[in-house]
Design a protein around this motif. Structure first.
Motif, PDB file in Angstrom:
ATOM      1  N   ARG A   4      37.269  36.507  79.551  1.00 58.65           N
ATOM      2  CA  ARG A   4      36.201  36.813  80.518  1.00 58.65           C
ATOM      3  C   ARG A   4      36.749  37.167  81.891  1.00 58.65           C
ATOM      4  NH1 ARG A   4      33.677  32.583  77.771  1.00 58.65           N
ATOM      5  NH2 ARG A   4      34.295  31.079  79.351  1.00 58.65           N
ATOM      6  N   ALA A  48      39.901  27.814  71.883  1.00 57.56           N
ATOM      7  CA  ALA A  48      38.841  28.817  72.003  1.00 57.56           C
ATOM      8  C   ALA A  48      38.243  28.842  73.412  1.00 57.56           C
ATOM      9  CB  ALA A  48      37.751  28.569  70.965  1.00 57.56           C
ATOM     10  N   ALA A 106      38.700  32.049  75.737  1.00 52.20           N
ATOM     11  CA  ALA A 106      37.496  32.786  76.136  1.00 52.20           C
ATOM     12  C   ALA A 106      37.452  32.975  77.657  1.00 52.20           C
ATOM     13  CB  ALA A 106      36.246  32.056  75.657  1.00 52.20           C
ATOM     14  N   ARG A 128      40.233  41.098  74.683  1.00 54.32           N
ATOM     15  CA  ARG A 128      39.468  40.446  73.620  1.00 54.32           C
ATOM     16  C   ARG A 128      40.293  40.395  72.330  1.00 54.32           C
ATOM     17  NH1 ARG A 128      34.827  41.811  69.994  1.00 54.32           N
ATOM     18  NH2 ARG A 128      33.424  40.024  70.143  1.00 54.32           N
TER      19      ARG A 128
END
Length: 115
Positions: A72, A64, A68, A78
């Motif tokens: 970003r 995760a 992430a 996403r």
């Protein structure tokens, strides 16, 4: 600051490397690719077990944080990120690794992380 703090360093995210070169080098020294794998790894039969174990202990997918960061930074959408960490883990690999490690696992059937 006088206090100890926990830091996470992911060297493969910081320095350039070539997965092809790593695999080539490993093959040269006798490593063999496993015959089965999972959606998160093509080169390690322990990966599903490690993900399962992390989920059981901490309640979130071990990828995760990295995923992430990729989302970003714009390197991954996403939707792709959610797809990566919400894939079903390999029950067969979890059970095989647990047997080799001589540990018991809760029911690994249909392990799917959802966020």
């Amino acid at each position: 600051m006088g206090e100890s703090t926990l830091s996470i360093l992911h060297p493969l995210c910081l320095w350039e490397y070539s997965e092809e070169k790593v695999l080539e080098t490993l093959l040269e020294i006798g490593w063999e690719q496993p015959g089965i794998n999972d959606s998160n790894s093509t080169n390690c039969t322990l990966n599903s077990f490690a993900c399962y174990n992390h989920l059981e202990k901490y309640g979130f997918h071990p990828y995760a944080f990295d995923t992430a960061g990729l989302v970003r930074s714009g390197e991954m959408s996403r939707e792709e990120g959610f797809g990566k960490i919400n894939q079903e883990l390999s029950e067969q690999l979890i059970e095989e690794a647990a047997k080799k490690l001589k540990v018991k696992v809760k029911s690994p059937q249909k392990i799917l992380t959802t966020i």
